[in-house]
Scaffold this active site. Structure first.
Site, PDB file in Angstrom:
ATOM      1  N   LYS A 119       0.806  -1.215   0.000  1.00 55.74           N
ATOM      2  CA  LYS A 119       0.000   0.000   0.000  1.00 55.74           C
ATOM      3  C   LYS A 119       0.846   1.276   0.000  1.00 55.74           C
ATOM      4  CE  LYS A 119      -4.189  -2.004   1.966  1.00 55.74           C
ATOM      5  NZ  LYS A 119      -5.158  -2.032   3.075  1.00 55.74           N
ATOM      6  N   ARG A 148      -2.511  -9.772   6.464  1.00 56.17           N
ATOM      7  CA  ARG A 148      -3.055 -10.012   5.118  1.00 56.17           C
ATOM      8  C   ARG A 148      -2.025  -9.524   4.105  1.00 56.17           C
ATOM      9  NH1 ARG A 148      -6.090  -7.102   1.307  1.00 56.17           N
ATOM     10  NH2 ARG A 148      -7.660  -8.332   0.165  1.00 56.17           N
TER      11      ARG A 148
END
Length: 267
Positions: free
Chosen positions: A210, A245
């Site tokens: 991200k 995750r």
């Protein structure tokens, strides 16, 4: 401690759980198109299990910044063949990444036992699916917020879920890194897990590739952010996160295992 997810009773707290990401999409920010063909998605899921994933999380639409939502019918069209093919082939639990009750209801009938809901709301229709299927429900904070706002949201989400008949042991919480937050808020949440984690509920971290990793490392290529991810994982593990995750199970698990080993030696 046990997280109740349908037919799966998932132990957490003793070891960090790894959730492998399989995006059956053409436009996800870092892997769009990689697994858009259902056969490739199935292969990726099976390899992730072999590489050490404890849970496989399968999604049918991108939630990257600026994404264009697809309909529930289109999302299910992407997911159905993958779930059908994997049903009975995976020995680890399957999570379905969706905020559509329509999709979640069909997914649990095809073997999914966890609903990973990024909507940031307690949808009564989704709660009904969770209650009827006894699935695990990951509830994510979606929007602007730092430590106080995320903690308040978690507490409220638990109360609302229980009022709708959901057993608290079915719930997992996610602080929502990258969802409506500034990079400074993302950094703060990764660094201060212990200040907002609720006792008795597994906490999931999703920073894989991200923008916050780009912010901290300067690495432009999302697929090359693994080392930054490992650093973020380590900070969060020391704070008490339970589930990570991620996209790269094979390589990133080394950092997770090492962080876990170091945490056990804290005095």
């Amino acid at each position: 401690m046990i997280w109740n997810c349908g037919k799966n009773q998932i132990k957490y707290g003793e070891k960090i759980l790894i959730m492998g990401i399989v995006n059956v999409t053409p436009d996800s920010f870092s892997d769009g198109g990689d697994n858009f063909v259902s056969e490739k998605a199935v292969q990726t899921a099976l390899k992730m299990e072999k590489d050490g994933a404890d849970i496989i999380d399968i999604g049918g639409q991108s939630t990257r910044p600026g994404h264009i939502p697809v309909s529930e019918e289109e999302e299910w069209k992407r997911l159905e063949p993958v779930l059908k093919e994997l049903n009975g082939k995976l020995s680890v639990p399957v999570s379905i990444d969706t905020y559509y009750p329509y999709v979640a209801e069909r997914a649990v009938k095809q073997g999914a036992s966890i609903i990973n809901d990024v909507s940031g709301i307690i949808n009564k229709d989704m709660a009904k699916v969770v209650k009827n299927s006894n699935a695990g429900w990951i509830i994510m904070h979606n929007g602007d917020g730092d430590i106080p706002e995320v903690k308040e949201f978690f507490e409220k989400a638990v109360r609302e879920s229980e009022s709708l008949g959901i057993n608290k042991n079915q719930l997992c919480l996610d602080m929502g890194i990258g969802f409506g937050k500034t990079r400074q808020q993302d950094m703060s949440l990764i660094s201060n897990v212990s200040k907002y984690k609720l006792n008795g509920f597994p906490l999931l971290l999703g920073t894989s590739r991200k923008r916050v990793i780009k912010e901290g490392t300067g690495q432009e290529n999302p697929k090359m952010r693994i080392y930054g991810n490992i650093a973020a994982d380590t900070a969060a593990i020391f704070g008490g996160v339970d589930i990570i995750r991620l996209h790269d199970v094979e390589n990133e698990k080394q950092g997770i295992y090492m962080a876990e080993a170091l945490k056990k030696n804290l005095k």
